[in-house]
Structure formats: C-alpha cells, structure tokens
Design a protein around this motif. Structure first.
Motif, short mmCIF file in Angstrom:
data_model
loop_
_atom_site.label_atom_id
_atom_site.label_comp_id
_atom_site.label_asym_id
_atom_site.label_seq_id
_atom_site.Cartn_x
_atom_site.Cartn_y
_atom_site.Cartn_z
N TRP A 141 0.83 -1.21 0.00
CA TRP A 141 0.00 0.00 0.00
C TRP A 141 0.86 1.26 0.00
CZ3 TRP A 141 -5.37 -0.32 0.20
CH2 TRP A 141 -6.05 0.90 0.33
N PRO A 142 0.59 2.28 -0.80
CA PRO A 142 -0.59 2.50 -1.64
C PRO A 142 -0.38 2.08 -3.11
CG PRO A 142 0.61 4.54 -1.47
CD PRO A 142 1.41 3.51 -0.70
N ASP A 143 0.68 1.31 -3.37
CA ASP A 143 0.95 0.89 -4.75
C ASP A 143 0.29 -0.45 -5.06
OD1 ASP A 143 2.62 3.16 -5.19
OD2 ASP A 143 4.23 2.14 -4.10
N LEU A 144 -0.77 -0.74 -4.39
CA LEU A 144 -1.48 -2.00 -4.57
C LEU A 144 -2.13 -2.05 -5.95
CD1 LEU A 144 -1.90 -4.36 -2.53
CD2 LEU A 144 -4.16 -3.41 -2.08
N SER A 145 -2.07 -3.21 -6.58
CA SER A 145 -2.69 -3.37 -7.89
C SER A 145 -3.41 -4.72 -7.94
CB SER A 145 -1.63 -3.34 -9.00
OG SER A 145 -0.77 -4.47 -8.89
N ALA A 146 -4.21 -4.90 -8.97
CA ALA A 146 -4.92 -6.17 -9.15
C ALA A 146 -3.92 -7.32 -9.29
CB ALA A 146 -5.83 -6.10 -10.37
N TRP A 147 -2.76 -7.05 -9.94
CA TRP A 147 -1.74 -8.10 -10.11
C TRP A 147 -1.13 -8.52 -8.79
CZ3 TRP A 147 -1.50 -11.04 -14.10
CH2 TRP A 147 -1.87 -10.57 -15.37
N SER A 148 -0.87 -7.55 -7.91
CA SER A 148 -0.26 -7.90 -6.62
C SER A 148 -1.23 -8.67 -5.73
CB SER A 148 0.23 -6.64 -5.91
OG SER A 148 -0.84 -5.75 -5.64
N LEU A 149 -2.53 -8.49 -5.94
CA LEU A 149 -3.53 -9.20 -5.16
C LEU A 149 -3.80 -10.61 -5.68
CD1 LEU A 149 -6.17 -6.36 -4.63
CD2 LEU A 149 -4.67 -7.33 -2.89
N LEU A 150 -3.34 -10.89 -6.90
CA LEU A 150 -3.70 -12.14 -7.58
C LEU A 150 -3.38 -13.40 -6.77
CD1 LEU A 150 -3.30 -12.89 -11.35
CD2 LEU A 150 -2.67 -14.62 -9.67
N PRO A 151 -2.17 -13.58 -6.21
CA PRO A 151 -1.89 -14.84 -5.49
C PRO A 151 -2.84 -15.08 -4.33
CG PRO A 151 0.15 -13.66 -5.96
CD PRO A 151 -0.97 -12.72 -6.28
N GLY A 152 -3.03 -14.06 -3.49
CA GLY A 152 -3.91 -14.22 -2.34
C GLY A 152 -5.34 -14.49 -2.76
#
Length: 479
Positions: free
Chosen positions: A375-386
């Motif tokens: 955060w705050p550079d969160l993206s859909a790609w970084s959330l993908l594994p979880g």
C-alpha cells in the motif's frame, strides 16, 4: 423437458408426488439460473455505490439501506418462501418469484430518487425470497443418488461464483454506461434474464410439493422476522445513522425475541404441528453441524466482498472495472475447485472442507501481507496470489457444505430444510457486511484505509480458523 417416472418409493416416503418428478439438464440449468440471480444482486451494488451516491445524492445512511434493505427482506422471508413452496408447489412459487424479481429489478433501474430505490430493493429482496428456496427444494425432491450429489455440487459452485461474479459484473456494467444508463444497468440487466428464466421454467422445471403440506406458522414467522430485524437492522444502519436510541433498543430486543421464537417453535414441534423451523430438524447431526460452519464462512465472505470493493475504490481510487477485475482470480479458482470437489469428496469425505479452510486462511493471510507491504501501490496483479488461493479454498468448502447440510433431510421437508439453510447463509452474509463493514469504515476514519483493511482481513482470518475447527466435527462421509 421435465419428465416423470413412476416410483413405488414415492408412495411410502410422502416426499413428492406419487409419480416422482425428474429434474432434467435443462431444468437444472433453469433453477441454477434462479439461484444465481438473487446472490448476484446482493453483491452487484457494492461497486456501484459511489455512482448511485453521485446521481441520487443518497448519502451514507441511504446507501447502507440500498444494500441492507434487499438483504433484510431476503433473509427474513426465505423460510416462509420455502414453506409456501411446500404448500402451493415449488415450480409455481419459482415462477412467481422469477416474475416478481424481473419486475422489481425494473423498478430499481427506473428509480427516480434514493428512497424509491430503497423501496424497490426491499421488494426485490422479497421476490428473491420466494424464488431461491424452491431451487434446493426442487433439486432435493426430484433427484437421487449421484445425480443429486452432482446437482448440489453445481448449486454450491453457482452460489459461490455468483457472489464473486456479482461485483465483477457490476464493475463492467457501471463502466460500460450502456446507453447512458450508468448504475441503472446493474438492475435492468435482470429483466431479460428473468424473462428467459420464466420461459425455460415453464418448459423444463417439474412441479413438486409435499404430500402433507403444513399451514403457515404465523407466530413463528412473525417472531423470526422480529428476531432477524432486531439484529440486522441496527447493525447495518447504526454506524451510518450515528447509533441513535432505536438501534440500542432493537439490539436489546434481539435475545428476547430469539428466545420467544425458539420456545414457540419447540412447543409446536412437541404438539405434533409443523413449525416454521422445526427444532427436530436440528436433531440431524449433518444439518446442525453444517449450519454451524456455514455461519462463520458466510459472515467472513459477505464482509470481505463489501470491504474489498470500498477499499479499492475509495481507498485507492480504482475504477469500478479494475476493482471488479481484481476478483477474477478468486472466481476462476473457485470454479476450478468446485469442479474438482466431487471427486475429492468421494476419496476424502468432509476433510475436503478442512483442506479448503486451510487454503482459504493462507490466501487471506497473503492478502493481508500484500496490503501491508504494498500500500498504496497495490494493484490487481499484486492481489492475484492471495485472491486465487483464497478462492480455491472457498470453492472446496461451500459446495460440500450444501451437500452436508441437506444430506439427511427427508424429501417431505425439502422446502423447510432448504429455507433454513439459505436463511442462515443470507443472514450471515448480511451480518458480515454489517459487522466487518462497520469495523472497516470506523477504523478507516481513524487509522487509515490500509490499517483498516489489514485489521478486517485479520478478523476474517479468525473466522476462517473457526470454520477449520468446526469442519473437524462434520460427518466424515458426505451423502
């Protein structure tokens, strides 16, 4: 087409008509469509709330009611909808619910102001409560053996996918702004779907009902309504309205109304009547233990879907499409797990639910770590594994849980058994939005969106730990 074959067993079980109805493939598709619509619409508004607020000047309290009004009407009427299906015929109630859902969706899409939208959403929730209980009851009364196991697995997969797909579809429709409709498209899209569902249901869904339908339990219905409203209404509206006196009075009423409901139902059951929620039904080990697990699972799921939509859009400024697409890995993984689930259940039984809970916990922990570090550079790609790991774990749990809950319910109680299960699930989803949503929004105002999201994910992780522990008490063999 719906077909009927003679079954001598139907004469002795009292579960269905003497000529047992058989649910064909097209009929199964149709009732699953009816199961998907209410769940999609519970979640589809999450990503549209900022746009609705902008267009209708709704404000926080009315926005909460747009979500909660649907969920409350839906939750309090589900068991009654199941009883009415037993009494008047499940196909008839399914058709009535589908038609009403289409009409109320049209009313939502054409609402000129926020209060009209809230009223239409309440009516839409009531329509959904007529339709949804007939799905599981029809499956239970018109399938047997491996065919029933497959149908229940598909129902579980449909339910889970619908909850995730609702927010994805909502983001796409809002961003597409079809013919300048904006957020209204998320409701108007239901109208042609409901028309198709009606045409298919007339041709493909068999009529089933209990041979010994019980009259409506009026005292039980009124007390269950009071119990659910006294809990869910203040929890969903309390934060937005500043916790006025009525919210505390309502919460104080809840334990007394719940106790009164249980006493009335227990007395009716002992006297040989058929209460709205027969306590004797809870004597079924698989149903009782399965419902105990559905509760924390659905609280966590409902809260997560609401919180992630608000955090990504308002906290990070993501558009509706991007915030919806962030959930695609969860949906894909859920679908894959749902397909693998029946084969795994044959080999490992209910331990599949335990494995799913452990995987879901790992996924939620990954999401919390990702949010904390990125955060705050969160993206859909970084959330993908979880998202993917959590979705796979959820897909191993939900379809199996539905099978467990209904595995011992007799056919003549298919309607009430289905109503009890979907009421538990829907009430828990609404409770998750109310509790985890309020926790997140309160913390976001004081500690910031990142810390609020991490804290909420950790609370969900605790709920997952509860589901894992409870899964160890499920009957090992899944019917």
């Amino acid at each position: 087409m719906a077909t009927r074959v003679f079954s001598p067993a139907a004469r002795t079980t009292g579960g269905v008509d003497h000529a047992s109805p058989v649910l064909g493939s097209s009929g199964l598709f149709t009732v699953l469509l009816g199961a998907a619509l209410p769940l999609i619409d519970f979640f589809i508004v999450n990503v549209a709330l900022p746009t609705i607020d902008h267009d209708l000047a709704a404000g926080p309290a009315l926005l909460e009611l747009v979500v909660a009004g649907y969920g409350l009407a839906y939750a309090v009427l589900l068991v009654l909808g199941g009883r009415l299906g037993d009494l008047f015929g499940r196909r008839r109630l399914f058709l009535a619910g589908m038609a009403a859902f289409g009409l109320t969706s049209l009313a939502c899409g054409l609402a000129p102001d926020a209060w009209t939208l809230v009223e239409a959403r309440v009516a839409q929730g009531a329509a959904a409560a007529l339709m949804l209980p007939q799905v599981l009851a029809t499956i239970h009364a018109s399938t047997t053996g491996a065919r029933r196991a497959k149908a229940l697995s598909l129902y579980g997969a449909t339910a889970g996918l619908s909850m995730v797909a609702g927010q994805i579809l909502g983001g796409v429709l809002v961003a597409a702004d079809v013919a300048g409709s904006g957020w209204r498209a998320i409701f108007l899209v239901n109208v042609p779907v409901a028309l198709v569902g009606l045409l298919l249901a007339v041709r493909a869904v068999p009529e089933t009902r209990s041979d010994r339908p019980a009259p409506v339990d009026v005292p039980g219905t009124l007390l269950l309504t009071l119990t659910l409203l006294s809990l869910l209404a203040p929890l969903t509206e309390g934060r937005a309205s500043g916790w006025p006196l009525w919210t505390w009075v309502s919460l104080a009423v809840f334990p007394f109304s719940a106790a009164a409901f249980w006493r009335v139902e227990l007395r009716a059951d002992r006297r040989g009547r058929t209460p709205l929620v027969p306590p004797s039904l809870l004597a079924l080990v698989s149903l009782r233990r399965g419902l105990a697990l559905v509760l924390p699972f659905s609280i966590g799921f409902g809260g997560f879907m609401f919180v992630i939509a608000v955090a990504l859009q308002q906290g990070l400024g993501m558009g509706a499409v991007v915030s919806g697409l962030a959930l695609v890995p969860m949906a894909v993984a859920f679908f894959g797990a749902s397909l693998a689930g029946p084969r795994l259940v044959r080999r490992r039984g209910s331990r599949v639910v335990t494995a799913g809970g452990l995987l879901q916990g790992l996924g939620v922990a990954l999401l919390a770590l990702t949010v904390w570090r990125s955060w705050p550079d969160l993206s859909a790609w970084s959330l993908l594994p979880g998202m993917a790991v959590a979705g796979f774990g959820q897909g191993l749990q939900l379809p199996v849980l539905f099978r467990v809950v209904l595995s011992e319910v007799p056919a003549e109680r298919a309607g009430v058994g289905s109503g009890v299960m979907v009421t538990t699930q829907q009430s828990a989803l609404a409770l998750g939005v109310a509790t985890l949503g309020s926790l997140f929004l309160s913390l976001a105002a004081s500690a910031g969106v990142r810390d609020a999201l991490v804290a909420t994910l950790l609370v969900q992780l605790a709920a997952v730990a509860v589901t894992v522990a409870l899964s160890l008490r499920l009957p090992r063999r899944v019917g």
